[in-house]
Write an enzyme that holds these catalytic residues in place. Structure first.
Site, PDB file in Angstrom:
ATOM      1  N   ASN A 264      33.104  72.751  15.846  1.00 27.96           N
ATOM      2  CA  ASN A 264      32.461  73.992  15.404  1.00 27.96           C
ATOM      3  C   ASN A 264      32.428  74.103  13.885  1.00 27.96           C
ATOM      4  O   ASN A 264      31.410  74.459  13.298  1.00 27.96           O
ATOM      5  CB  ASN A 264      33.169  75.214  15.985  1.00 27.96           C
ATOM      6  CG  ASN A 264      32.733  75.529  17.391  1.00 27.96           C
ATOM      7  OD1 ASN A 264      31.648  75.172  17.820  1.00 27.96           O
ATOM      8  ND2 ASN A 264      33.588  76.222  18.123  1.00 27.96           N
TER       9      ASN A 264
ATOM     10  N   GLU B 220      37.305  76.608  24.786  1.00 25.59           N
ATOM     11  CA  GLU B 220      36.972  75.225  25.155  1.00 25.59           C
ATOM     12  C   GLU B 220      37.815  74.725  26.320  1.00 25.59           C
ATOM     13  O   GLU B 220      37.978  73.530  26.520  1.00 25.59           O
ATOM     14  CB  GLU B 220      37.110  74.301  23.944  1.00 25.59           C
ATOM     15  CG  GLU B 220      38.529  74.076  23.460  1.00 25.59           C
ATOM     16  CD  GLU B 220      39.058  75.155  22.518  1.00 25.59           C
ATOM     17  OE1 GLU B 220      40.158  74.946  21.988  1.00 25.59           O
ATOM     18  OE2 GLU B 220      38.420  76.197  22.310  1.00 25.59           O
TER      19      GLU B 220
ATOM     20  N   ASP C 173      28.403  74.739  21.151  1.00 24.32           N
ATOM     21  CA  ASP C 173      27.913  75.238  22.440  1.00 24.32           C
ATOM     22  C   ASP C 173      27.238  74.129  23.240  1.00 24.32           C
ATOM     23  O   ASP C 173      27.402  74.044  24.462  1.00 24.32           O
ATOM     24  CB  ASP C 173      26.933  76.396  22.235  1.00 24.32           C
ATOM     25  CG  ASP C 173      27.609  77.665  21.751  1.00 24.32           C
ATOM     26  OD1 ASP C 173      28.854  77.747  21.817  1.00 24.32           O
ATOM     27  OD2 ASP C 173      26.887  78.577  21.309  1.00 24.32           O
TER      28      ASP C 173
ATOM     29  N   ASP D 123      41.116  70.851  28.369  1.00 21.04           N
ATOM     30  CA  ASP D 123      40.838  71.397  27.049  1.00 21.04           C
ATOM     31  C   ASP D 123      40.163  70.325  26.199  1.00 21.04           C
ATOM     32  O   ASP D 123      40.627  69.179  26.165  1.00 21.04           O
ATOM     33  CB  ASP D 123      42.145  71.848  26.393  1.00 21.04           C
ATOM     34  CG  ASP D 123      41.920  72.570  25.085  1.00 21.04           C
ATOM     35  OD1 ASP D 123      41.576  73.771  25.128  1.00 21.04           O
ATOM     36  OD2 ASP D 123      42.083  71.944  24.031  1.00 21.04           O
TER      37      ASP D 123
ATOM     38  N   HIS E 215      28.457  76.303  15.340  1.00 21.14           N
ATOM     39  CA  HIS E 215      28.718  76.814  16.687  1.00 21.14           C
ATOM     40  C   HIS E 215      27.624  76.455  17.677  1.00 21.14           C
ATOM     41  O   HIS E 215      27.891  76.283  18.865  1.00 21.14           O
ATOM     42  CB  HIS E 215      28.950  78.321  16.647  1.00 21.14           C
ATOM     43  CG  HIS E 215      30.247  78.687  15.998  1.00 21.14           C
ATOM     44  ND1 HIS E 215      31.430  78.734  16.688  1.00 21.14           N
ATOM     45  CD2 HIS E 215      30.555  78.981  14.715  1.00 21.14           C
ATOM     46  CE1 HIS E 215      32.414  79.046  15.871  1.00 21.14           C
ATOM     47  NE2 HIS E 215      31.911  79.208  14.662  1.00 21.14           N
TER      48      HIS E 215
END
Length: 140
Positions: free
Chosen positions: A13, A48, A22, A5, A18
């Site tokens: 973010n 994630e 990404d 994670d 975002h």
């Protein structure tokens, strides 16, 4: 089985957008894909989180693989709007057992180890049996 994670990903973010989040996901996924052997498998597990199946390894071997991934992610540069930003991961490690009824049982143990890694400070590898280590954690 490794459950990985990205630490504090929501903050990436929220701070950078975002699109940047990404880009971080793509870079981290690429690192994982280059680090696994041909018999292993890596996949995005959701959000994630990523899952890595390390074929035919011992707990110590899986922990070594996890530690290498943790160090590689922390050492890689992540260019964000205002310069470079640190990205780290937490990892939970669990082994398949003959008595496991299905893969969900293994994922659950890895998930518990992952949350222990998060509670104990993030940017670390925790084993299903506890957060002990056969390696001294390596800094990038």
């Amino acid at each position: 089985l490794l459950l990985l994670d990205i630490d504090h990903f929501k903050k990436v973010n929220d701070t950078f957008g975002h699109h940047t989040g990404d880009e971080v996901l793509v870079k981290v996924a690429g690192l994982f894909a280059r680090m696994v052997r041909g018999v292993d498998m890596v996949a995005r597990f959701g959000g994630e989180e990523f899952i890595v199946l390390v074929h035919g390894d011992s707990l110590e071997g899986a922990q070594i693989a996890a530690e290498r991934m943790r160090v590689a992610v922390a050492a890689a540069p992540y260019a964000l709007k205002d310069g470079l930003a640190p990205v780290t991961i937490s990892i939970g490690v669990a082994l398949a057992r003959p008595e496991d009824p299905d893969v969900a049982e293994i994922v659950e143990r890895a998930d518990q180890a992952l949350y222990r890694a998060k509670r104990e400070g993030r940017n670390r590898v925790c084993l299903e049996a506890g957060c002990g280590t056969v390696l001294d954690p390596v800094s990038p």
